[in-house]
Design a protein around this motif. Structure first.
Motif, PDB file in Angstrom:
ATOM      1  N   GLY A 105      38.577  49.766  41.596  1.00 47.98           N
ATOM      2  CA  GLY A 105      38.656  48.549  40.790  1.00 47.98           C
ATOM      3  C   GLY A 105      40.040  48.204  40.296  1.00 47.98           C
ATOM      4  N   ASP A 106      41.090  48.531  41.073  1.00 44.41           N
ATOM      5  CA  ASP A 106      42.463  48.193  40.694  1.00 44.41           C
ATOM      6  C   ASP A 106      42.670  46.688  40.824  1.00 44.41           C
ATOM      7  OD1 ASP A 106      45.151  47.961  40.271  1.00 44.41           O
ATOM      8  OD2 ASP A 106      45.760  49.365  41.834  1.00 44.41           O
ATOM      9  N   LEU A 107      43.026  46.030  39.718  1.00 43.27           N
ATOM     10  CA  LEU A 107      43.161  44.574  39.719  1.00 43.27           C
ATOM     11  C   LEU A 107      44.598  44.101  39.929  1.00 43.27           C
ATOM     12  CD1 LEU A 107      40.810  43.516  36.765  1.00 43.27           C
ATOM     13  CD2 LEU A 107      40.240  44.007  39.145  1.00 43.27           C
ATOM     14  N   THR A 108      45.524  44.998  40.247  1.00 45.42           N
ATOM     15  CA  THR A 108      46.936  44.592  40.337  1.00 45.42           C
ATOM     16  C   THR A 108      47.156  43.544  41.433  1.00 45.42           C
ATOM     17  OG1 THR A 108      47.382  46.500  41.770  1.00 45.42           O
ATOM     18  CG2 THR A 108      47.832  46.757  39.420  1.00 45.42           C
ATOM     19  N   GLY A 109      46.331  43.571  42.475  1.00 41.32           N
ATOM     20  CA  GLY A 109      46.483  42.592  43.549  1.00 41.32           C
ATOM     21  C   GLY A 109      46.252  41.168  43.094  1.00 41.32           C
ATOM     22  N   LEU A 110      45.513  40.990  41.998  1.00 44.26           N
ATOM     23  CA  LEU A 110      45.242  39.641  41.504  1.00 44.26           C
ATOM     24  C   LEU A 110      46.507  38.979  40.975  1.00 44.26           C
ATOM     25  CD1 LEU A 110      41.835  40.121  39.639  1.00 44.26           C
ATOM     26  CD2 LEU A 110      42.264  39.530  42.028  1.00 44.26           C
ATOM     27  N   GLN A 111      47.517  39.787  40.648  1.00 43.93           N
ATOM     28  CA  GLN A 111      48.774  39.226  40.144  1.00 43.93           C
ATOM     29  C   GLN A 111      49.521  38.463  41.225  1.00 43.93           C
ATOM     30  OE1 GLN A 111      50.796  42.675  38.635  1.00 43.93           O
ATOM     31  NE2 GLN A 111      49.303  43.034  37.001  1.00 43.93           N
TER      32      GLN A 111
ATOM     33  N   SER B 240      33.868  41.220  34.202  1.00 44.85           N
ATOM     34  CA  SER B 240      34.425  40.815  32.900  1.00 44.85           C
ATOM     35  C   SER B 240      35.945  40.926  32.892  1.00 44.85           C
ATOM     36  CB  SER B 240      33.839  41.679  31.781  1.00 44.85           C
ATOM     37  OG  SER B 240      32.456  41.486  31.676  1.00 44.85           O
ATOM     38  N   ARG B 241      36.476  41.983  33.509  1.00 45.76           N
ATOM     39  CA  ARG B 241      37.928  42.145  33.572  1.00 45.76           C
ATOM     40  C   ARG B 241      38.573  41.042  34.401  1.00 45.76           C
ATOM     41  NH1 ARG B 241      38.763  47.612  36.205  1.00 45.76           N
ATOM     42  NH2 ARG B 241      40.967  47.018  36.062  1.00 45.76           N
ATOM     43  N   ILE B 242      37.955  40.709  35.526  1.00 47.58           N
ATOM     44  CA  ILE B 242      38.495  39.644  36.378  1.00 47.58           C
ATOM     45  C   ILE B 242      38.530  38.321  35.622  1.00 47.58           C
ATOM     46  CG2 ILE B 242      38.027  38.240  38.427  1.00 47.58           C
ATOM     47  CD1 ILE B 242      36.894  40.836  39.710  1.00 47.58           C
ATOM     48  N   ILE B 243      37.428  37.989  34.955  1.00 47.31           N
ATOM     49  CA  ILE B 243      37.351  36.714  34.253  1.00 47.31           C
ATOM     50  C   ILE B 243      38.327  36.689  33.076  1.00 47.31           C
ATOM     51  CG2 ILE B 243      35.825  35.277  32.823  1.00 47.31           C
ATOM     52  CD1 ILE B 243      33.551  36.030  34.723  1.00 47.31           C
ATOM     53  N   HIS B 244      38.471  37.810  32.396  1.00 47.43           N
ATOM     54  CA  HIS B 244      39.393  37.873  31.254  1.00 47.43           C
ATOM     55  C   HIS B 244      40.840  37.768  31.695  1.00 47.43           C
ATOM     56  CE1 HIS B 244      41.862  40.114  28.201  1.00 47.43           C
ATOM     57  NE2 HIS B 244      41.247  39.254  27.430  1.00 47.43           N
TER      58      HIS B 244
END
Length: 217
Positions: A177-183, A212-216
């Motif tokens: 669930g690493d969200l760094t790619g969304l940057q 929730s993390r993605i939306i936030h």
């Protein structure tokens, strides 16, 4: 479009059975602290089960009546398609961001419920292709940067191909669930986000924290 403005509402359109919406709401309220939140059912009465237009009109009316501010609109499963139709027909009016979770969104990909689901919701799915095509045509003139699809890569109800919309940037999140790619998302493009393998399946319960993390963020 910033989601941290002081007065914005959260509206969730749930899928069949309403469970996904009620599972999502507490976590999303904690994450974004909306001025108001509501869960609207994509199916409401027996009549609505056989007439998606009744559902679309009711969701639109309830959203406009209950939500006075700009809103973050979230749809899950069949509710994602309903949310997309509502957004397209209102030309994204007052919608800051539209999040579509595991929805049967594309007109060119077959989506058919199985077993008992087919018997209960046949009329809904009979109309799905035409509704999805309507959205594809409307989206050509709308702001795609406001739209994010979120889908699991393994799903026995809605195929992964049906969850993505053309014109959005594809992001596959790695295991953990690493969200760094969304940057790396382009500011003028929305996103098709594929969740990591550990969140496979159509039920939203175990993916609530990462959604929730993605939306936030």
């Amino acid at each position: 479009m910033a989601l941290d403005q002081p007065d914005r509402d959260l509206v969730i359109v749930s899928g069949f059975g309403n469970k996904g919406g009620t599972e999502l709401e507490p976590s999303l309220v904690d994450a974004i602290n909306p001025a108001f939140s509501a869960v609207l059912a994509s199916t409401h009465t027996r009549t609505a089960l056989y007439n998606p237009e009744i559902v679309i009109r009711r969701v639109t009316a309830e959203m406009q009546e209950k939500s006075p501010n700009d809103r973050i609109l979230v749809g899950h499963s069949y509710g994602a398609l309903i949310a997309l139709i509502v957004a397209c027909r209102t030309e994204m009016h007052k919608i800051l961001k539209l999040f579509l979770i595991d929805g049967p969104l594309r007109s060119d990909v077959e989506v058919e419920p199985v077993g008992t689901w087919l018997k209960l919701f046949y009329k809904h799915y009979e109309a799905r292709e035409a509704l999805a095509l309507e959205c594809e045509e409307a989206l050509i003139g709308l702001d795609l940067s406001k739209i994010v699809t979120i889908g699991t890569g393994v799903d026995n109800i809605v195929s992964p191909e049906a969850k993505k919309l053309d014109g959005l940037q594809d992001i596959v999140l790695p295991a953990g669930g690493d969200l760094t790619g969304l940057q790396d998302l382009a500011p003028d493009s929305g996103a098709n986000i594929v969740l990591p393998p550990e969140f496979e399946g159509h039920r939203v319960k175990k993916s609530v924290p990462i959604i929730s993390r993605i939306i936030h963020e």
